[in-house]
Design an enzyme around this catalytic site. Structure first.
Site, PDB file in Angstrom:
ATOM      1  N   ARG A  50      32.223   5.164  -6.776  1.00 39.49           N
ATOM      2  CA  ARG A  50      33.538   5.663  -6.370  1.00 39.49           C
ATOM      3  C   ARG A  50      33.982   5.098  -5.024  1.00 39.49           C
ATOM      4  O   ARG A  50      35.176   4.926  -4.774  1.00 39.49           O
ATOM      5  CB  ARG A  50      33.514   7.187  -6.299  1.00 39.49           C
ATOM      6  N   LYS A  73      27.388  19.623 -25.024  1.00 36.41           N
ATOM      7  CA  LYS A  73      28.083  20.820 -25.480  1.00 36.41           C
ATOM      8  C   LYS A  73      29.400  20.569 -26.201  1.00 36.41           C
ATOM      9  O   LYS A  73      30.267  19.845 -25.707  1.00 36.41           O
ATOM     10  CB  LYS A  73      28.341  21.732 -24.277  1.00 36.41           C
ATOM     11  N   GLY A 103      30.739  10.951 -16.332  1.00 32.81           N
ATOM     12  CA  GLY A 103      29.578  10.620 -15.511  1.00 32.81           C
ATOM     13  C   GLY A 103      28.406  10.040 -16.276  1.00 32.81           C
ATOM     14  O   GLY A 103      27.905   8.958 -15.929  1.00 32.81           O
ATOM     15  N   GLY A 136      35.543  15.108 -15.045  1.00 33.27           N
ATOM     16  CA  GLY A 136      36.457  16.159 -15.507  1.00 33.27           C
ATOM     17  C   GLY A 136      37.890  15.661 -15.623  1.00 33.27           C
ATOM     18  O   GLY A 136      38.613  16.021 -16.559  1.00 33.27           O
TER      19      GLY A 136
HETATM   20  C1  3PG Z   1      34.178  15.451  -9.640  1.00 33.60           C
HETATM   21  O1  3PG Z   1      33.180  14.851  -9.260  1.00 33.60           O
HETATM   22  O2  3PG Z   1      34.259  16.009 -10.737  1.00 33.60           O
HETATM   23  C2  3PG Z   1      35.370  15.434  -8.735  1.00 33.60           C
HETATM   24  O3  3PG Z   1      35.079  14.853  -7.518  1.00 33.60           O
HETATM   25  C3  3PG Z   1      35.928  16.827  -8.572  1.00 33.60           C
HETATM   26  O4  3PG Z   1      34.979  17.679  -8.023  1.00 33.60           O
HETATM   27  P1  3PG Z   1      34.950  19.195  -8.464  1.00 33.60           P
HETATM   28  O5  3PG Z   1      34.549  19.231  -9.915  1.00 33.60           O
HETATM   29  O6  3PG Z   1      33.963  19.888  -7.550  1.00 33.60           O
HETATM   30  O7  3PG Z   1      36.352  19.736  -8.301  1.00 33.60           O
HETATM   31 MG    MG Z   2      33.692  18.040 -11.672  1.00 36.68          MG
END
Ligand code: 3PG
Ligand code: MG
Length: 401
Positions: free
Chosen positions: A36, A202, A358, A381
């Site tokens: 990132r 999941k 991820g 997310g």
């Molecule tokens: C992530 O890694 O999903 C983003 O940086 C957002 O972080 P968060 O899920 O803690 O809001």
């Molecule tokens: Mg997250």
């Protein structure tokens, strides 16, 4: 040409929201994956090359009670300096809105960089507090949002802050631009056949994305732990494989919906099963709907890998989110590797492939396929919500203003 590339930042102080929420080693606090950070370098370098200066703001982790050592962005300073190179001066402010931050920001010279302390040390950040957003906005002349990974959060620095900059003084950076172009291409301009490969543990995390993709894809491949909830919903015996009992109905509904829409759902015909969840487990290959008691599916089997690869090879658009098995353990990585291989081959033959989330990105990196797919998303997310068809607050705040 994009709005960002056309903008001349000479003499301006650009306040950039980046997503430097990178994984850190628990003991040493060393960065274990800097993807990132590296992703934002073109944005930062373009502004500096124009003769502008850069103020970087980000969150790190999920601190709940104010400042904490382990979530300090100071841990990122040495690596940021290394990435930007010797000639670039990097300052750090240990409070994102304190006097030191304002003073350093106002004295920044063209070509210099300031990194602010963790935004989430203030509760106001996650609450989307207007006063806090306004205070942050005073640090720069122009706002650049390059934090796609956090674009699904309506936080002070990701969305609310945009209200404090006039049109033309709020832009996406190169990461955001790239993510939006890649995402929209897949979602709205996909060439068919279009296969969505969905994996992970999941079903509950992936219901909305599967639902939305059933409206657009020609094929949906389901692998990973979530496949066993689908197998059981179809009447299969899954032993002690992962299963979300309360999602069996959802799985059935998704299978029915796919039939109605004429979308082919591909479940793994066979699996690599194990007698325990461990790297040294006893393993064998078995049909995914006839797993004996006491055994669990931890990867797709060779037949499934062959069938999935065939579907991927004939596709023109490929979206991949979630691994096929527990690829972190060598015995259960063949399935994910086979899929990565097929995606790379298809891409070489002209298909457009986007990988995100991820775990799938980690797998693609680990197996050395990063440069063999069309686009690797920096979103977890955020990427999921984008493909669920949601408007992401971080995107809407700039696009709709
Ligand atoms: C992530 O890694 O999903 C983003 O940086 C957002 O972080 P968060 O899920 O803690 O809001
Ligand atoms: Mg997250």
């Amino acid at each position: 040409m994009s709005a960002f590339s056309e903008h001349n930042f000479a003499g301006q102080k650009a306040l950039i929201r980046v997503d430097f929420n990178v994984p850190l080693d628990k003991q040493t606090r060393a960065i274990t994956d800097d993807t990132r950070m590296r992703a934002t370098l073109p944005t930062i370098k373009k502004i500096l090359a124009d003769g502008g200066s850069v103020i970087l703001m980000s969150h790190l982790g999920r601190p709940k009670e104010g400042p904490e050592e382990k979530s300090s962005l100071k841990h990122l300073v040495p690596h940021l300096k290394e990435l930007l190179g010797e000639g670039t001066h990097v300052f750090f402010a240990d409070d994102c809105i304190g006097e030191q931050a304002y003073l350093t920001a106002s004295m920044l010279k063209p070509g210099e960089v300031l990194l602010l302390e963790n935004l989430r040390f203030y509760k106001e950040e996650e609450k989307g507090d207007k006063g806090f957003a306004e205070k942050l906005s005073k640090l720069g002349d122009i706002y650049v949002n390059d934090a796609f990974g956090t674009a699904h959060r309506a936080h002070a620095s990701t969305a609310v802050i945009a209200d404090f900059f006039p049109a033309g003084k709020k832009l996406f950076g190169t990461v955001m631009e790239g993510e939006v172009i890649a995402g929209e291409k897949v979602l709205h301009n996909s060439e068919r056949p279009f296969v969505a490969i969905i994996g992970g543990a999941k079903v509950s995390d992936k219901i909305l994305i599967i639902e939305n993709l059933l409206e657009r894809a020609t094929d949906v491949i389901i692998g990973g732990g979530m496949a066993y909830t689908f197998m059981k919903a179809r009447g299969g015996k899954i032993g002690s494989s992962l299963c979300e009992e309360d999602r069996l109905g959802t799985a059935t509904d998704l299978l029915k919906k796919a039939i109605e829409k004429g979308v082919s759902i591909h479940l793994p015909e066979d699996s690599i099963i194990a007698d325990k969840f461990a790297a040294d487990a006893e393993t064998k290959t078995c049909p995914s709907d006839q797993i004996p008691d006491g055994w669990m599916g931890l990867d797709i089997g060779p037949k499934a890998a062959g069938i999935f690869s065939e579907v991927i090879r004939k596709s023109k658009t490929i979206l991949w989110n979630g691994p096929m098995g527990v690829f972190e353990m060598e015995k259960f990585q063949a399935g994910t590797k086979a899929i990565a291989d097929a995606v790379a081959e298809s891409t070489e033959n002209g298909a457009y492939s986007l990988v995100g989330g991820g775990d799938s990105v980690a797998a693609v990196n680990q197996f050395g396929y990063t440069d063999k797919v069309s686009y690797v998303s920096t979103g977890g997310g955020a990427m999921l919500e984008f493909f669920e068809g949601k408007q992401l607050p971080g995107i809407a705040a700039i696009k709709n203003s």
